[in-house]
Write an enzyme that holds these catalytic residues in place. Structure first.
Site, PDB file in Angstrom:
ATOM      1  N   THR A 125       0.725  -1.138   0.152  1.00 30.35           N
ATOM      2  CA  THR A 125      -0.016   0.230  -0.174  1.00 30.35           C
ATOM      3  C   THR A 125       0.930   1.291   0.030  1.00 30.35           C
ATOM      4  OG1 THR A 125      -1.540   1.257   1.318  1.00 30.35           O
ATOM      5  CG2 THR A 125      -0.361  -0.376   2.554  1.00 30.35           C
ATOM      6  N   ASP A 126       0.370   2.254  -0.652  1.00 26.96           N
ATOM      7  CA  ASP A 126       1.082   3.576  -0.426  1.00 26.96           C
ATOM      8  C   ASP A 126       1.367   4.194   1.132  1.00 26.96           C
ATOM      9  OD1 ASP A 126      -1.496   4.507   0.197  1.00 26.96           O
ATOM     10  OD2 ASP A 126      -1.583   6.249  -1.296  1.00 26.96           O
ATOM     11  N   GLU A 127       0.357   3.403   1.989  1.00 27.36           N
ATOM     12  CA  GLU A 127       0.648   4.174   3.284  1.00 27.36           C
ATOM     13  C   GLU A 127       2.028   3.686   3.792  1.00 27.36           C
ATOM     14  OE1 GLU A 127      -2.700   3.520   6.138  1.00 27.36           O
ATOM     15  OE2 GLU A 127      -3.940   3.965   4.349  1.00 27.36           O
ATOM     16  N   TYR A 150      -1.447  -0.553  11.260  1.00 25.95           N
ATOM     17  CA  TYR A 150      -1.940  -1.071   9.903  1.00 25.95           C
ATOM     18  C   TYR A 150      -0.652  -1.014   8.959  1.00 25.95           C
ATOM     19  CZ  TYR A 150      -3.240  -1.199   5.285  1.00 25.95           C
ATOM     20  OH  TYR A 150      -3.586  -1.572   3.877  1.00 25.95           O
ATOM     21  N   LYS A 154       1.978  -3.450   7.297  1.00 24.01           N
ATOM     22  CA  LYS A 154       2.006  -3.843   5.908  1.00 24.01           C
ATOM     23  C   LYS A 154       3.409  -3.518   5.224  1.00 24.01           C
ATOM     24  CE  LYS A 154      -0.774  -4.360   3.247  1.00 24.01           C
ATOM     25  NZ  LYS A 154      -1.202  -5.828   2.493  1.00 24.01           N
TER      26      LYS A 154
HETATM   27  P1  NAD Z   1     -10.683  -6.252   2.849  1.00 25.87           P
HETATM   28  O1  NAD Z   1     -10.540  -5.904   4.193  1.00 25.87           O
HETATM   29  O2  NAD Z   1     -11.780  -5.734   2.006  1.00 25.87           O
HETATM   30  O3  NAD Z   1     -10.590  -7.632   2.432  1.00 25.87           O
HETATM   31  C1  NAD Z   1      -9.407  -8.361   3.181  1.00 25.87           C
HETATM   32  C2  NAD Z   1      -9.896  -9.951   2.625  1.00 25.87           C
HETATM   33  O4  NAD Z   1      -8.825 -10.670   3.555  1.00 25.87           O
HETATM   34  C3  NAD Z   1     -10.936 -10.382   3.541  1.00 25.87           C
HETATM   35  O5  NAD Z   1     -11.869 -11.177   2.574  1.00 25.87           O
HETATM   36  C4  NAD Z   1     -10.669 -11.292   4.726  1.00 25.87           C
HETATM   37  O6  NAD Z   1     -11.544 -12.316   5.271  1.00 25.87           O
HETATM   38  C5  NAD Z   1      -9.225 -11.996   4.174  1.00 25.87           C
HETATM   39  N1  NAD Z   1      -8.470 -12.231   5.384  1.00 25.87           N
HETATM   40  C6  NAD Z   1      -8.310 -11.302   6.479  1.00 25.87           C
HETATM   41  N2  NAD Z   1      -7.256 -12.000   7.264  1.00 25.87           N
HETATM   42  C7  NAD Z   1      -6.943 -13.236   6.584  1.00 25.87           C
HETATM   43  C8  NAD Z   1      -6.180 -14.307   6.954  1.00 25.87           C
HETATM   44  N3  NAD Z   1      -5.690 -14.312   8.110  1.00 25.87           N
HETATM   45  N4  NAD Z   1      -6.218 -15.377   6.091  1.00 25.87           N
HETATM   46  C9  NAD Z   1      -6.869 -15.310   4.930  1.00 25.87           C
HETATM   47  N5  NAD Z   1      -7.635 -14.326   4.553  1.00 25.87           N
HETATM   48  C10 NAD Z   1      -7.736 -13.342   5.475  1.00 25.87           C
HETATM   49  O7  NAD Z   1      -9.268  -5.669   2.336  1.00 25.87           O
HETATM   50  P2  NAD Z   1      -9.205  -4.525   0.708  1.00 25.87           P
HETATM   51  O8  NAD Z   1      -9.509  -3.315   0.898  1.00 25.87           O
HETATM   52  O9  NAD Z   1      -9.736  -5.668  -0.310  1.00 25.87           O
HETATM   53  O10 NAD Z   1      -7.600  -4.766   0.406  1.00 25.87           O
HETATM   54  C11 NAD Z   1      -6.802  -5.958  -0.178  1.00 25.87           C
HETATM   55  C12 NAD Z   1      -5.298  -5.765   0.113  1.00 25.87           C
HETATM   56  O11 NAD Z   1      -5.123  -4.479  -0.520  1.00 25.87           O
HETATM   57  C13 NAD Z   1      -4.790  -5.546   1.447  1.00 25.87           C
HETATM   58  O12 NAD Z   1      -3.488  -6.416   1.596  1.00 25.87           O
HETATM   59  C14 NAD Z   1      -4.546  -4.048   1.562  1.00 25.87           C
HETATM   60  O13 NAD Z   1      -3.726  -3.915   2.434  1.00 25.87           O
HETATM   61  C15 NAD Z   1      -4.121  -3.667   0.212  1.00 25.87           C
HETATM   62  N6  NAD Z   1      -4.531  -2.375  -0.103  1.00 25.87           N
HETATM   63  C16 NAD Z   1      -5.848  -1.807   0.082  1.00 25.87           C
HETATM   64  C17 NAD Z   1      -6.197  -0.566  -0.555  1.00 25.87           C
HETATM   65  C18 NAD Z   1      -7.680   0.063  -0.461  1.00 25.87           C
HETATM   66  O14 NAD Z   1      -7.846   1.078  -0.837  1.00 25.87           O
HETATM   67  N7  NAD Z   1      -8.421  -0.716   0.019  1.00 25.87           N
HETATM   68  C19 NAD Z   1      -5.332   0.284  -1.043  1.00 25.87           C
HETATM   69  C20 NAD Z   1      -3.781  -0.317  -1.258  1.00 25.87           C
HETATM   70  C21 NAD Z   1      -3.585  -1.527  -0.652  1.00 25.87           C
HETATM   71  O1  TDX Z   2     -15.381   7.831   9.157  1.00 26.48           O
HETATM   72  C1  TDX Z   2     -14.396   8.407   8.396  1.00 26.48           C
HETATM   73  N1  TDX Z   2     -14.412   9.483   8.640  1.00 26.48           N
HETATM   74  C2  TDX Z   2     -13.148  10.176   7.809  1.00 26.48           C
HETATM   75  O2  TDX Z   2     -12.873  11.439   7.702  1.00 26.48           O
HETATM   76  C3  TDX Z   2     -13.405   7.446   7.795  1.00 26.48           C
HETATM   77  C4  TDX Z   2     -13.652   5.735   8.074  1.00 26.48           C
HETATM   78  C5  TDX Z   2     -12.287   7.882   7.383  1.00 26.48           C
HETATM   79  N2  TDX Z   2     -12.214   9.099   7.407  1.00 26.48           N
HETATM   80  C6  TDX Z   2     -11.066   9.633   6.571  1.00 26.48           C
HETATM   81  C7  TDX Z   2      -9.809   9.093   7.183  1.00 26.48           C
HETATM   82  C8  TDX Z   2      -8.723   9.302   5.856  1.00 26.48           C
HETATM   83  O3  TDX Z   2      -7.994  10.527   5.901  1.00 26.48           O
HETATM   84  O4  TDX Z   2     -11.031   9.505   5.290  1.00 26.48           O
HETATM   85  C9  TDX Z   2      -9.732   9.011   4.534  1.00 26.48           C
HETATM   86  C10 TDX Z   2      -9.725   7.900   4.132  1.00 26.48           C
HETATM   87  O5  TDX Z   2      -9.954   6.735   5.158  1.00 26.48           O
HETATM   88  P1  TDX Z   2     -10.003   5.205   5.187  1.00 26.48           P
HETATM   89  O6  TDX Z   2     -11.291   4.948   4.051  1.00 26.48           O
HETATM   90  O7  TDX Z   2     -10.024   4.574   6.436  1.00 26.48           O
HETATM   91  O8  TDX Z   2      -8.728   5.018   4.514  1.00 26.48           O
HETATM   92  P2  TDX Z   2      -7.239   5.205   4.637  1.00 26.48           P
HETATM   93  O9  TDX Z   2      -6.870   5.315   6.090  1.00 26.48           O
HETATM   94  O10 TDX Z   2      -6.697   6.323   3.847  1.00 26.48           O
HETATM   95  O11 TDX Z   2      -6.392   3.862   4.040  1.00 26.48           O
HETATM   96  C11 TDX Z   2      -7.036   3.153   2.938  1.00 26.48           C
HETATM   97  O12 TDX Z   2      -6.086   3.285   1.735  1.00 26.48           O
HETATM   98  C12 TDX Z   2      -5.046   2.464   2.176  1.00 26.48           C
HETATM   99  C13 TDX Z   2      -7.334   1.611   3.077  1.00 26.48           C
HETATM  100  O13 TDX Z   2      -8.241   1.359   4.036  1.00 26.48           O
HETATM  101  C14 TDX Z   2      -5.950   0.881   3.348  1.00 26.48           C
HETATM  102  O14 TDX Z   2      -6.025  -0.680   3.402  1.00 26.48           O
HETATM  103  C15 TDX Z   2      -5.271   1.132   2.266  1.00 26.48           C
HETATM  104  O15 TDX Z   2      -3.721   0.441   2.349  1.00 26.48           O
END
Ligand code: NAD
Ligand code: TDX
Length: 336
Positions: A125-127, A150, A154
């Site tokens: 992730t970019d985080e 988190y 990662k």
């Molecule tokens: P999500 O939380 O929606 O899904 C995570 C999935 O992983 C779920 O289906 C959960 O059941 C499964 N899981 C959790 N723990 C597990 C374990 N121990 N063994 C097997 N399965 C398990 O997450 P997402 O938003 O789809 O993110 C997927 C990946 O992409 C993550 O690695 C996250 O860090 C990365 N990512 C997400 C974002 C974003 O904006 N959502 C951005 C960049 C990277």
């Molecule tokens: O209720 C809220 N109010 C609010 O202001 C929530 C849930 C979030 N926020 C803000 C926090 C962040 O600045 O919105 C922004 C986005 O928040 P999230 O959706 O929780 O995302 P973020 O913390 O940026 O992380 C996401 O992007 C990178 C994903 O959850 C991660 O899994 C991914 O790696």
């Protein structure tokens, strides 16, 4: 015989979209290994359970016995999405983040080494880069400086994966993508939380001053980028992925309300997230230049379609926003 790809976390937001993308485009056999945590939803892929190119296995990447079972079959490629993914939950209770994101990735890397898998794509992730000031963007060589449990977990997984390339010559690649939006995102994350709260006539909780910036990409563009990295990326390389759409949180919330035709009076500013990263911005020059990546979804159109998806799939999120979700919501937002 078609190759087998092990997708972990395929019942989550991005994994679900990735499995659909891959089955729609190729003839691989996909094994989806998912623990079905609160974020994993079997309903997401219910319509493809009859596809003989798809196998679901319930299991935990942090449990070596579960992995041994999956690896009784020949696995050619691993794409590791499985993670605890919500920053706020990592602040309340980091334990599962260490187990899944660090130990789980370690177990998978070990298994991949033992079984000599052909390719291992770690979804990071970019985080991992931490927070930016008013200008600049994360490049692949930006120092890693994660701030939340988190992102620290990662980052650990990300550099462990790179270490397996450097130490053992394993064919590992790492992607670092910016914030995703689109269908099937769990309604704890900013965009689906705001859409579903607005649809339910609830307040929209904006952290701090609402001016934190995130760089948004539609999930199908993220999946297309992973597809490119998987097929054309160079071993040992890191690829940033983004679409260059920086927005403040308050602008996102206002856009959601505008699309839904709901009033801005629903917005409520609440106490900030501890250690809240101020700004993310991705420089995706490397994947653009080296692999020809071009995001295809226009942001305004992608947001309209995403809001429409939640409107049309009310049952999907209403079934989620019950029981344990309500307990989480009360704990997170009740006293804010
Ligand atoms: P999500 O939380 O929606 O899904 C995570 C999935 O992983 C779920 O289906 C959960 O059941 C499964 N899981 C959790 N723990 C597990 C374990 N121990 N063994 C097997 N399965 C398990 O997450 P997402 O938003 O789809 O993110 C997927 C990946 O992409 C993550 O690695 C996250 O860090 C990365 N990512 C997400 C974002 C974003 O904006 N959502 C951005 C960049 C990277
Ligand atoms: O209720 C809220 N109010 C609010 O202001 C929530 C849930 C979030 N926020 C803000 C926090 C962040 O600045 O919105 C922004 C986005 O928040 P999230 O959706 O929780 O995302 P973020 O913390 O940026 O992380 C996401 O992007 C990178 C994903 O959850 C991660 O899994 C991914 O790696």
């Amino acid at each position: 015989m078609a190759e087998t790809i092990l997708v972990t976390g395929g019942c989550g937001f991005i994994g679900t979209n990735f499995v659909r993308h891959m089955l729609g485009k190729y003839d691989y056999h996909i094994i989806n290994l998912d623990k079905l945590t609160y974020a994993g939803n079997l309903e997401n892929l219910q319509d493809i359970t009859g596809d003989d190119r798809y196998t679901f296995v319930k299991g935990d990447i942090a449990d070596t016995a579960d992995l041994e079972r999956v690896f009784e079959r020949t696995i050619d490629v691993i794409v590791n999405f499985a993670a605890e993914s919500h920053v706020d939950r990592s602040i309340i209770d980091p334990d599962a983040f260490i187990k899944t994101n660090i130990n789980g990735t370690f177990n998978l890397l070990e298994m991949a080494r033992k079984k000599k898998v052909r390719r291992f794509v770690q979804i990071s992730t970019d985080e991992v880069y931490g927070s930016l000031g008013a200008t600049g963007a994360f490049r692949e060589d930006t120092p890693l400086a994660p701030n939340s449990p988190y992102s620290a977990s990662k980052t650990s997984a990300d550099i462990l994966a790179i270490a397996y390339f450097k130490t053992y010559g394993m064919p590992v690649l790492v992607t670092r993508c910016s914030n995703n939006y689109g269908p099937y995102q769990f309604p704890e994350k900013l965009i689906p939380l705001m859409i579903t709260n607005a649809l339910a006539g609830m307040e929209l909780p904006v952290y701090g001053d609402g001016l934190n910036v995130r760089d948004w990409i539609h999930v199908i563009d993220h999946c297309a980028a992973i597809d490119l990295v998987l097929h054309r990326g160079e071993d040992g390389n890191v690829y940033n992925i983004g679409a260059g759409k920086e927005k403040t949180n308050i602008d996102i919330v206002r856009l959601v309300l505008e699309i839904l035709g709901r009033p801005e009076s629903l917005i409520r500013y609440v106490k900030d997230r501890p250690g809240h990263d101020r700004r993310y911005a991705i420089d995706s020059g490397k994947i653009t230049k080296n692999l020809g990546f071009r995001p295809s979804v226009d942001f305004a159109e992608g947001m309209r379609q995403t809001v429409q998806w939640y409107v049309e799939n009310k049952g999907w999120w209403e079934r989620i926003k019950t029981g344990a979700y309500l307990d989480y919501y009360e704990k997170m937002y009740g006293n804010r």
